[in-house]
Design a protein around this motif. Structure first.
Motif, short mmCIF file in Angstrom:
data_model
loop_
_atom_site.label_atom_id
_atom_site.label_comp_id
_atom_site.label_asym_id
_atom_site.label_seq_id
_atom_site.Cartn_x
_atom_site.Cartn_y
_atom_site.Cartn_z
N MET A 1 0.83 -1.21 0.00
CA MET A 1 0.00 0.00 0.00
C MET A 1 0.86 1.25 0.00
SD MET A 1 -2.98 -1.11 2.71
CE MET A 1 -3.66 0.53 2.78
N SER B 1 2.15 1.87 -3.54
CA SER B 1 1.19 1.82 -4.63
C SER B 1 1.14 3.14 -5.39
CB SER B 1 -0.20 1.47 -4.09
OG SER B 1 -0.67 2.51 -3.25
N HIS B 2 0.85 3.05 -6.69
CA HIS B 2 0.70 4.23 -7.54
C HIS B 2 -0.55 4.15 -8.40
CE1 HIS B 2 4.63 5.90 -6.60
NE2 HIS B 2 5.13 4.69 -6.69
N GLY B 3 -1.38 3.12 -8.19
CA GLY B 3 -2.57 2.94 -9.00
C GLY B 3 -3.75 3.74 -8.47
N ALA C 1 -4.35 5.26 -4.71
CA ALA C 1 -3.06 5.35 -4.01
C ALA C 1 -2.99 6.55 -3.08
CB ALA C 1 -1.92 5.42 -5.04
N GLU C 2 -3.70 7.63 -3.43
CA GLU C 2 -3.66 8.83 -2.58
C GLU C 2 -4.30 8.57 -1.22
OE1 GLU C 2 -7.48 8.82 -4.77
OE2 GLU C 2 -5.39 8.58 -5.36
N GLN D 1 -4.30 5.16 0.10
CA GLN D 1 -3.54 4.05 0.68
C GLN D 1 -2.18 4.48 1.20
OE1 GLN D 1 -3.30 1.04 -2.33
NE2 GLN D 1 -5.50 0.75 -2.45
N ARG D 2 -1.49 5.32 0.45
CA ARG D 2 -0.10 5.66 0.83
C ARG D 2 0.02 6.32 2.20
NH1 ARG D 2 0.88 7.23 -4.65
NH2 ARG D 2 0.62 9.38 -4.02
#
Length: 201
Positions: free
Chosen positions: A152, A155-157, A160-161, A163-164
């Motif tokens: 997470m 992640s960049h998919g 992602a905003e 999850q990160r």
């Protein structure tokens, strides 16, 4: 900050009669959620403290476990800063999850030391043996929490905003909270229990 800049730029805007500006969307949802979190987070900490007091029966030991929370907080904030992320709603939810892991590790450590003292071990021996026997369980709990959030955090998919920040908070906070549990908690435990013994004497 974007909304604050926009509001500042539009502060002197003259609108015709019958027209007005409102701010909505994600900004309003986040403001509403953060207001709720200002109630939920303190309430959850109070409930955690009461459960810890019911578990150990001593205020000083319950407070010692709660000491994990600020150290976890520092690690989470530092991780956000290092990665250049902002403290948003998902990061705030990450802090709540992080507090649970931090408190769990403290409970594991202190319960082990208390059990050894109940068997008749001296304070120093109980602390040394309890800390060494609980090293692997504490590290395993921390590593599972940290490594589980790595995908997470990277992640960049889509999504992602959200999850990160959550994953970053948990990973950074688990690192500092684990160091506290393994090093600071046993040290402070010995200090406060020695102080309590002197008061009894």
């Amino acid at each position: 900050s974007f909304v604050a800049d926009a509001q500042a730029r539009l502060a002197d805007l003259r609108l015709p009669a019958g027209y007005y500006l409102t701010w909505g969307g994600q900004f309003v949802n986040q403001q509403r959620a953060i207001r709720r979190l200002t109630l939920v987070v303190p309430l959850s900490l109070v409930i955690i403290f009461l459960l810890l007091f019911a578990t150990f029966g001593l205020v000083r030991q319950a407070l010692l476990v709660i000491l994990n929370v600020p150290f976890a907080l520092v690690g989470g904030v530092a991780a956000l800063w290092i990665r250049g992320l902002t403290l948003n709603l998902s990061a705030s939810v990450g802090f709540i999850a992080l507090f649970g892991v931090a408190v769990l590790n403290g409970v594991v450590m202190i319960a082990a030391v208390n059990a050894l003292r109940d068997e008749g071990r001296t304070l120093r021996d109980a602390i040394l043996e309890g800390a060494s026997t609980r090293l692997k369980p504490v590290l395993m709990t921390a590593m599972v929490a940290a490594f589980g959030f790595v995908p997470m955090a990277l992640s960049h998919g889509a999504g992602a905003e959200v999850q990160r920040p959550l994953a970053t908070v948990v990973i950074g906070g688990v690192i500092t909270a684990t160091l506290l549990t393994l090093i600071v908690v046993p040290t402070v435990y010995e200090m406060i229990e020695a102080w309590a013994a002197r008061r009894r004497d």
